[in-house]
Enzyme design. Structure first.
Site, mmCIF file in Angstrom:
data_model
loop_
_atom_site.group_PDB
_atom_site.id
_atom_site.type_symbol
_atom_site.label_atom_id
_atom_site.label_comp_id
_atom_site.label_asym_id
_atom_site.label_seq_id
_atom_site.Cartn_x
_atom_site.Cartn_y
_atom_site.Cartn_z
ATOM 1 N N THR A 1 35.388 30.876 51.264
ATOM 2 C CA THR A 1 36.408 29.982 50.686
ATOM 3 C C THR A 1 37.789 30.627 50.705
ATOM 4 O OG1 THR A 1 34.666 29.190 49.243
ATOM 5 C CG2 THR A 1 36.901 28.616 48.622
ATOM 6 N N VAL A 2 37.881 31.844 50.163
ATOM 7 C CA VAL A 2 39.205 32.480 50.038
ATOM 8 C C VAL A 2 39.690 32.984 51.402
ATOM 9 C CG1 VAL A 2 40.543 34.258 48.839
ATOM 10 C CG2 VAL A 2 38.653 33.119 47.659
ATOM 11 N N LYS B 1 36.751 41.764 42.465
ATOM 12 C CA LYS B 1 36.766 42.285 41.090
ATOM 13 C C LYS B 1 35.575 43.184 40.801
ATOM 14 C CE LYS B 1 34.733 37.971 40.189
ATOM 15 N NZ LYS B 1 35.049 36.962 41.111
ATOM 16 N N GLU C 1 45.915 41.444 43.514
ATOM 17 C CA GLU C 1 46.344 40.349 42.627
ATOM 18 C C GLU C 1 45.274 39.265 42.506
ATOM 19 O OE1 GLU C 1 49.578 39.959 40.828
ATOM 20 O OE2 GLU C 1 47.999 38.720 39.951
ATOM 21 N N ILE D 1 46.942 32.910 39.567
ATOM 22 C CA ILE D 1 47.899 33.181 38.488
ATOM 23 C C ILE D 1 48.397 34.624 38.621
ATOM 24 C CG2 ILE D 1 48.208 33.291 35.984
ATOM 25 C CD1 ILE D 1 45.752 31.495 35.717
ATOM 26 N N LYS E 1 37.020 41.458 35.013
ATOM 27 C CA LYS E 1 38.451 41.137 35.091
ATOM 28 C C LYS E 1 39.240 41.821 33.980
ATOM 29 C CE LYS E 1 37.626 36.744 37.458
ATOM 30 N NZ LYS E 1 37.306 35.331 37.253
ATOM 31 N N GLY F 1 39.504 29.103 43.478
ATOM 32 C CA GLY F 1 39.722 28.070 44.495
ATOM 33 C C GLY F 1 40.415 28.655 45.705
HETATM 34 N N1 HSE Z 1 33.485 32.496 39.015
HETATM 35 C C1 HSE Z 1 34.845 32.688 38.637
HETATM 36 C C2 HSE Z 1 35.224 31.700 37.559
HETATM 37 C C3 HSE Z 1 35.831 32.505 39.752
HETATM 38 O O1 HSE Z 1 34.424 30.835 37.187
HETATM 39 O O2 HSE Z 1 36.330 31.802 37.066
HETATM 40 C C4 HSE Z 1 36.040 33.726 40.572
HETATM 41 O O3 HSE Z 1 36.471 34.808 39.813
#
Ligand code: HSE
Length: 452
Positions: free
Chosen positions: A12-13, A102, A126, A133, A202, A306
């Site tokens: 995706t990314v 992460k 980032e 964000i 995170k 996303g």
């Molecule tokens: N699985 C994570 C979330 C997204 O639900 O925020 C990727 O870090």
């Protein structure tokens, strides 16, 4: 001048990042100087959402991280291995690295940053926290002169989506999780999200960068949202709170002076007062509140995951590295024009101090029993005279002061007494709970949650 990029992963990314790199028109002009040179994937046969130039796609990832032409490796594989080894190999071959990983950074950040600093390359991340964000750059650049008093975030979109729907619909956890899975908002195996692992990764990263220290991920307190039920969400709502999975990092407030090496770092569901900026962050959105001295409070919010949002952060990191490389090249050109007779200078890598990550100490994490916070507790008891008095007496014995005690509902003979405390040391509160649950006629204490 073209900066050659080696991209690892076209999920995706990765796809979102390739799309931006291949469509620079209308974006920052420096993007036109980035060249997507190679893209490493597991299978060449899989249908792709992005049209890549011929010959770019390949399956040998090691060849990409060792390719002498490539200057920036972008790791978007996810997972621990082979991502960690490929990042280290890229660094060994003096590539700059951009990653959204992460899991790798929260566990191996120290090793990776040290290797990068020794090799004179950058590792930018980032996209590893809160997707699109800006969170890392503010902490390491824009807010860097502040004493960071706290970082409080909703950094997991899946759990925020589930809790938001539980709140608006009065629904239970399991039902909303199943619907979230059907809609693609939660993974088939939701463990990393709903048990708080993703948020712990995170906040460990944010804390390590904000306080320039190594964080032992194992020491980060982590609770997920499986135990949250519609009853507590409804009581919280009636008392003026939203229930959110918060990730929090702050220096130990019990110390006399501000210290960056003794921290609270924790993830747990929390009752958030409705007038707090995080209470109204709903759905899959993320938000991070940073309190700094002298800044005060700033709030960053938006899409935390996303393709487009995360690729926006990845590509900005690539551009930041390209910009520093371009400055170096222009500087070298100017010098050789001004002093044509001199030997070209030997390149001395002086890393940009706000782009390179460095841990200056190991952070000690404060045990949860020493945390001072407010609590919410739901106590079940037969509805008899004197019960609320007994609850108050038991809490008072352990120095737990009550902000409010209400009996809102009654289920048959059983009354539900909901207590909000003033600030109390967690260890003292837990002792009070242990005694209270043994006190006649208390039946049980099914829910205990911290209050922001
Ligand atoms: N699985 C994570 C979330 C997204 O639900 O925020 C990727 O870090």
């Amino acid at each position: 001048m073209a900066f050659k990029i080696g991209l690892l992963g076209l999920g995706t990314v990765g796809t979102g990042t390739a799309k931006i790199l291949l469509d620079p028109q209308g974006r920052h002009p420096l993007l036109q100087e980035l060249k997507l040179h190679r893209v490493g994937v597991n299978s060449l046969d899989k249908p792709r959402e992005v049209q890549l130039p011929a010959g770019v796609l390949q399956t040998d990832l090691t060849e990409i991280v060792t390719d002498p032409d490539i200057e920036i490796v972008v790791e978007l594989l996810g997972g621990l291995e082979p991502a960690r080894s490929l990042i280290l190999k890229a660094i060994e071959h003096r590539k700059h690295v951009v990653t959204a990983n992460k899991a790798v950074i929260s566990r191996y950040g120290n090793e990776i940053f040290q290797a990068a600093n020794e090799a004179g390359v950058y590792v930018l991340l980032e996209a590893a926290v809160a997707g699109g964000i800006p969170a890392i750059a503010p902490l390491t650049q824009s807010l860097v002169v502040n004493r960071i008093q706290s970082i409080t975030g909703i950094v997991n979109g899946t759990t925020n989506y589930i809790l938001s729907r539980m709140q608006t619909e009065g629904a239970g956890f399991e039902g909303v999780l199943a619907q979230a899975q059907a809609l693609g908002y939660a993974e088939a195996d939701p463990t990393a999200d709903v048990d708080g692992y993703d948020a712990a990764d995170k906040i460990a990263i944010l804390a390590s960068l904000a306080y320039s220290g190594e964080i032992d991920l194992e020491a980060v307190h982590r609770e997920g949202i499986r135990q949250i039920n519609a009853t507590d969400i409804s009581y919280a709502d009636r008392l003026g709170f939203a229930v959110k999975l918060l990730a929090i990092a702050k220096p130990d407030p019990t110390q006399d002076t501000y210290q960056r090496d003794r921290l609270q770092v924790r993830v747990h569901p929390t009752l958030v007062p409705k007038d707090h900026p995080l209470a109204s962050v709903n759905g899959v959105n993320n938000a991070i509140v940073v309190e700094g001295d002298p800044l005060g409070q700033v709030v960053f919010s938006g899409p935390g995951a996303g393709a487009g949002a995360t690729a926006s952060a990845v590509t900005a990191d690539i551009l930041n590295i390209a910009a520093t490389l371009k400055v170096e090249e222009l500087e070298a050109q100017t010098l050789s024009q001004q002093f044509p007779d001199q030997q070209p200078r030997t390149k001395v890598d002086v890393p940009h101090p706000l782009l390179s990550c460095q841990h200056q100490h190991a952070c000690q994490i404060v045990p949860m029993e020493d945390l001072v916070t407010r609590f919410y507790a739901r106590v079940l008891s037969p509805d008899r005279p004197g019960v609320i008095g007994k609850v108050g007496t038991c809490f008072g014995k352990f120095g737990v002061s009550l902000e409010s005690v209400v009996q809102i509902d009654r289920k048959g003979e059983i009354a539900e007494i909901v207590v909000i405390t003033h600030d109390v040391r967690e260890g003292d509160f837990r002792q009070a709970l242990a005694e209270l649950v043994e006190t006649d006629p208390i039946d049980s204490i099914p829910s205990v949650l911290r209050v922001l």
